[in-house]
Design a protein around this motif. Structure first.
Motif, PDB file in Angstrom:
ATOM      1  N   LEU A 185      -6.049  -6.133   3.646  1.00 45.52           N
ATOM      2  CA  LEU A 185      -6.325  -5.862   2.227  1.00 45.52           C
ATOM      3  C   LEU A 185      -5.042  -5.637   1.433  1.00 45.52           C
ATOM      4  CD1 LEU A 185      -9.221  -3.232   2.166  1.00 45.52           C
ATOM      5  CD2 LEU A 185      -9.303  -5.587   1.334  1.00 45.52           C
ATOM      6  N   VAL A 186      -4.067  -5.030   2.064  1.00 43.88           N
ATOM      7  CA  VAL A 186      -2.890  -4.616   1.298  1.00 43.88           C
ATOM      8  C   VAL A 186      -1.686  -5.519   1.487  1.00 43.88           C
ATOM      9  CG1 VAL A 186      -3.563  -2.197   1.242  1.00 43.88           C
ATOM     10  CG2 VAL A 186      -2.081  -3.001   3.068  1.00 43.88           C
ATOM     11  N   ILE A 187      -1.783  -6.504   2.353  1.00 40.74           N
ATOM     12  CA  ILE A 187      -0.640  -7.399   2.469  1.00 40.74           C
ATOM     13  C   ILE A 187      -1.052  -8.797   2.052  1.00 40.74           C
ATOM     14  CG2 ILE A 187       0.600  -6.107   4.224  1.00 40.74           C
ATOM     15  CD1 ILE A 187      -0.591  -7.957   6.297  1.00 40.74           C
ATOM     16  N   LYS A 188      -0.060  -9.531   1.575  1.00 35.91           N
ATOM     17  CA  LYS A 188      -0.382 -10.852   1.067  1.00 35.91           C
ATOM     18  C   LYS A 188      -0.418 -11.872   2.198  1.00 35.91           C
ATOM     19  CE  LYS A 188       2.065  -8.280  -1.752  1.00 35.91           C
ATOM     20  NZ  LYS A 188       3.328  -7.588  -1.605  1.00 35.91           N
ATOM     21  N   ALA A 189       0.180 -11.521   3.341  1.00 32.72           N
ATOM     22  CA  ALA A 189       0.291 -12.509   4.416  1.00 32.72           C
ATOM     23  C   ALA A 189      -0.967 -12.548   5.271  1.00 32.72           C
ATOM     24  CB  ALA A 189       1.490 -12.165   5.284  1.00 32.72           C
TER      25      ALA A 189
END
Ligand code: GDD
Ligand code: MN
Length: 373
Positions: A159-163
């Protein structure tokens, strides 16, 4: 230094620093060094153990080895705990162009390190992550319950990382030092999840690759991933989601306050129903709500600074006092807004907002004061 000496020295400079946070890993330290020696043959490497003053004497075991092997170094931190901050300090103490992070307990498959290093160089990547969730990776070192938690945490992490990382919870990765330097000032440094923190805090999306890793059972010692680690993980996720706008602790505090309001109303109704007069019922309800809020905050919001024993009593009393002042401020502000605007709900919200901000700001400082040392 003449040029020849200089290039000879450069040829000896380490290329890879393996950073290993330790807490009670005395028996594992020599075994890990032996394994690294085998796995990293032909690579100029060093290992830095970062120990948080383990009672089992891990730091002594590290120094013992370091006296005999210059590739082994140790950092010992006194009066502090934390996997992420230990890892970061280990990296900061190194100067190699690449570093790897791994557990001390031989759970991470050290034989993958040369592959990881070769890949980061050949593909000009920022980071290579050991993943348990891609083809070839395994989770045999975790019991069923931990496997489920790990998968769930992985979902939350994404949820919190773009990768699109298959295993954002991995504690095993190899990274380019320059990229770390661009990121280090933004890290949360809380808790366990250094990899997630790095991905979430990097100034740009990281170029990464994943290599399949087996996650082996621990041989010596115990896992330190406990409910505290889970709590810190939750706070980290929240911090990355909303920390830019409001402090996470305040949000949790306000949420606890909301449950306190429910406690207040239920108490008030029950007592009135039982025939207790309004003033008495309201007084008891206020005390019940404050007490509820105090204990819930002590359990959740301030999990990391939890008060116990005498400090708990002292904390409760300061909390009552702070909330009493907060209530006065609440009513005062609500009255001002009401007489100025004449809007009941606006006045109510304004008063409550002042109350909760006051209670949070002051109890954060007085009741759950951060211990420094
Ligand atoms: N310095 C320091 N301070 N080291 C710590 C601390 C601490 O407070 N807590 C744990 N460590 C060290 C341990 O000694 C070990 O070398 C490493 O950090 C990982 O801790 P473990 O206790 O072995 O964690 P785990 O095996 O349960 O968790 C592993 O799997 C998780 C995913 O499920 C780790 O690899 C985690 O990083 C990973 O996220
Ligand atoms: Mn482990």
């Amino acid at each position: 230094m003449d040029m020849r000496a200089e290039s000879a020295a450069a040829a000896m400079a380490t290329e890879l620093t393996v950073v290993v946070p330790t807490f009670n890993e005395r028996e594992n330290v020599p075994l890990l060094v032996e394994r690294l020696d085998r796995a990293l043959a032909g690579i100029a490497w060093e290992v830095i153990f970062v120990d948080d003053d383990s009672p089992d004497g891990t730091a002594d075991a590290v120094r013992d080895l370091a006296r005999r092997d210059p590739r082994v170094r140790g950092i010992e931190r006194i009066g502090r705990r934390g996997l992420s901050s230990a890892t970061v300090e280990g990296v900061l103490a190194s100067s190699s162009p690449y570093f790897a992070v791994m557990d001390a307990d031989l759970q991470h498959d050290d034989e993958r390190l040369p592959d990881m290093l070769a890949r980061i160089k050949a593909e000009h990547l920022d980071i290579v992550v050991g993943s348990r969730h891609i083809e070839g990776g395994t989770l045999e070192g975790l019991n069923r319950q931990r496997q489920a938690i790990s998968r769930l945490a992985g979902k939350a992490g994404r949820l919190v990382i773009k990768a699109d990382l298959s295993d954002p919870m991995s504690g095993y990765f190899l990274m380019d030092r320059r990229v770390f330097d661009e990121t280090v000032h933004n890290l949360s440094l809380q808790g366990f999840k250094i990899l997630l923190d790095l991905f979430a805090s990097a100034p740009r999306p990281l170029r990464f690759a994943e290599v399949a890793c087996r996650f082996l059972p621990r041989q010596h010692g115990q896992s330190k991933l406990d409910s505290m680690a889970a709590w810190e993980f939750g706070m980290l996720i929240l911090d990355k989601l909303i920390g830019r706008y409001v402090p996470v602790r305040f949000v949790v505090f306000a949420f606890v306050g909301g449950t306190g309001l429910a406690v207040h109303l239920v108490t008030l109704y029950l007592l009135s129903f039982a025939g207790v007069g309004f003033a008495a019922a309201q007084t008891v309800a206020v005390i019940a709500a404050m007490t509820w809020n105090f204990f819930l905050n002590n359990l959740i919001t301030y999990r990391d600074r939890r008060l116990r024993g005498f400090a708990l009593v002292r904390g409760l009393l300061t909390f009552y006092a702070i909330c009493a002042v907060g209530a006065v401020a609440n009513i005062g502000v609500a009255e001002i807004v009401y007489s100025d605007r004449g809007i009941l709900w606006l006045a109510g919200i304004a008063g409550a907002a002042i109350g909760v901000v006051w209670n949070f700001a002051v109890s954060n400082y007085l009741t759950w004061r951060r211990r420094t040392g």
